[in-house]
Design an enzyme around this catalytic site. Structure first.
Site, PDB file in Angstrom:
ATOM      1  N   CYS A 179      25.838  59.569  40.795  1.00 19.10           N
ATOM      2  CA  CYS A 179      25.962  60.923  41.380  1.00 19.10           C
ATOM      3  C   CYS A 179      24.639  61.355  42.013  1.00 19.10           C
ATOM      4  O   CYS A 179      24.626  61.924  43.092  1.00 19.10           O
ATOM      5  CB  CYS A 179      26.316  61.970  40.322  1.00 19.10           C
ATOM      6  SG  CYS A 179      27.544  61.461  39.137  1.00 19.10           S
ATOM      7  N   ASP A 180      23.540  61.129  41.314  1.00 20.38           N
ATOM      8  CA  ASP A 180      22.294  61.801  41.688  1.00 20.38           C
ATOM      9  C   ASP A 180      21.180  60.875  42.186  1.00 20.38           C
ATOM     10  O   ASP A 180      20.150  61.367  42.663  1.00 20.38           O
ATOM     11  CB  ASP A 180      21.769  62.606  40.477  1.00 20.38           C
ATOM     12  CG  ASP A 180      22.745  63.705  40.078  1.00 20.38           C
ATOM     13  OD1 ASP A 180      23.423  64.238  40.970  1.00 20.38           O
ATOM     14  OD2 ASP A 180      22.844  64.015  38.881  1.00 20.38           O
TER      15      ASP A 180
ATOM     16  N   CYS B  97      23.852  60.720  35.403  1.00 21.76           N
ATOM     17  CA  CYS B  97      24.711  59.950  36.304  1.00 21.76           C
ATOM     18  C   CYS B  97      23.925  59.476  37.516  1.00 21.76           C
ATOM     19  O   CYS B  97      23.700  60.239  38.468  1.00 21.76           O
ATOM     20  CB  CYS B  97      25.909  60.795  36.734  1.00 21.76           C
ATOM     21  SG  CYS B  97      27.010  59.903  37.849  1.00 21.76           S
TER      22      CYS B  97
END
Ligand code: NDP
Length: 314
Positions: free
Chosen positions: A141-142, A138
């Site tokens: 997300c990261d 992701c």
């Protein structure tokens, strides 16, 4: 063999942000929700590290802890959260029948499906070893953790292109690893990637190995044309080769697209079966965020509550 039968007003299947938010709303509406957590209690966030984009956590929070908060809130409000996997369902008549762990039968007046989706992985050992230590599925997300660094992303669909563009804004350089000589993504997305100067596309390339002992330090790519190897130096390695919605047990009853994502009536959580509602990644292949999943879980509980009231007053 089905040994036990239990009647419930609202059964929630799945325990990510969507399921827990549905549980919070359903409990507060006195629907006495029962939730079965499924194969991965807490959902996909339990396999991520820091979550920095969920509103309300100014310092960020670790994914597993955030899901623990969701759960505690749902339990405090009266949701009955249980460990178990719904292994089959029968939506041919109301109330609906669901079997848990192949032995217990639940008869439910309403059902909220929040079973989520699972990222597909390449399946090489180094990917598993370095998952959470530089390997991620992701970028949204990261990606932030790799600001100013060089990263790689595997995949050639719309998700990979979108995530490569996202990463290109944060990172110094993005290596895009494409196994064929062409993209699968829409032309517009392809053009965006091709016209981004700090994205380098490696066509006809497979990931032979992700390099690094404890954190990602690089990747070895193998040409699909002649088998030749080359190494790229990266600190983040993103896999964007698609997701699989966890919806197979509902297939005989619920309308889905060709990839298995549940089709909900626009602007609602209604499925084609009255009394069955869907939320979260099981019905969302576009946004896939914790906060959008939570929002759709709220919608599902409100829809279920209104639908149940209309049934009881009919
Ligand atoms: P897709 O299934 O469309 O694409 C997956 C990609 O991963 C393909 O390019 C495939 O390669 C590649 N791939 C699969 N397995 C491997 C492997 N083992 N090694 C290397 N590469 C691999 O998934 P997406 O998540 O990109 O998209 C899913 C759906 O969601 C699509 O319908 C898409 O259009 C949609 N979507 C729409 C968006 C939007 O409209 N903004 C944003 C994101 C997704 P190959 O091409 O060779 O098969």
């Amino acid at each position: 063999m089905n040994q036990e039968i239990e009647k419930v007003e609202c059964l929630i299947i799945g325990s990510g942000p969507a399921g827990f938010t549905a549980a919070i709303y359903a409990a507060r509406a006195d629907m006495k929700p029962v939730m079965y957590e499924g194969l991965q209690p807490g959902g996909q966030l339990t396999i991520t590290t820091d979550v920095e984009n969920y509103p309300g956590y100014p310092d960020g929070i670790e994914g597993p802890m955030m899901m623990d908060h969701f759960k505690k809130q749902a339990v405090r409000l009266g949701a009955d959260i249980r460990f178990g996997i719904v292994t089959s369902v029968d939506f041919s008549q109301r109330p609906f029948t669901c079997v848990v762990d192949e032995k217990k039968t639940i008869v439910a007046e309403s059902i909220i499906i929040a079973t989520g989706a699972s990222a597909k992985w390449l399946g090489i050992p180094s990917e598993q070893k370095l998952n959470g230590s530089g390997v991620s599925a992701c970028a949204v997300c990261d990606g932030f953790f790799y600001r100013g660094q060089d990263v790689a992303i595997v995949g050639a669909g719309d998700t990979a292109c979108e995530e490569a563009s996202y990463l290109a804004k944060l990172c110094n350089k993005v290596h895009m690893i494409v196994r064929r000589d062409t993209f699968r993504a829409s032309k517009a997305m392809q053009h965006r990637v091709e016209n981004t100067p700090n994205i380098e596309i490696h066509f006809n390339s497979e990931t032979d190995e992700i390099l690094g002992d404890t954190v990602v330090e690089g990747a070895r790519l193998k040409s699909t044309l002649d088998g030749s190897l080359k190494t790229i130096s990266v600190t983040g390695f993103f896999v964007a080769i698609g997701h699989t919605p966890n919806t197979s047990i509902f297939k005989p009853w619920i309308h889905m697209d060709e990839q298995g994502y549940i089709m909900t009536k626009p602007g609602s959580s209604y499925t084609n079966i009255e009394g069955v509602f869907a939320c979260g990644d099981a019905q969302d292949k576009i946004y896939r965020q914790a906060v959008t999943a939570a929002g759709s879980g709220c919608m599902a509980a409100l829809d279920a509550e209104r639908w149940l009231s209309s049934q009881h007053s009919a």
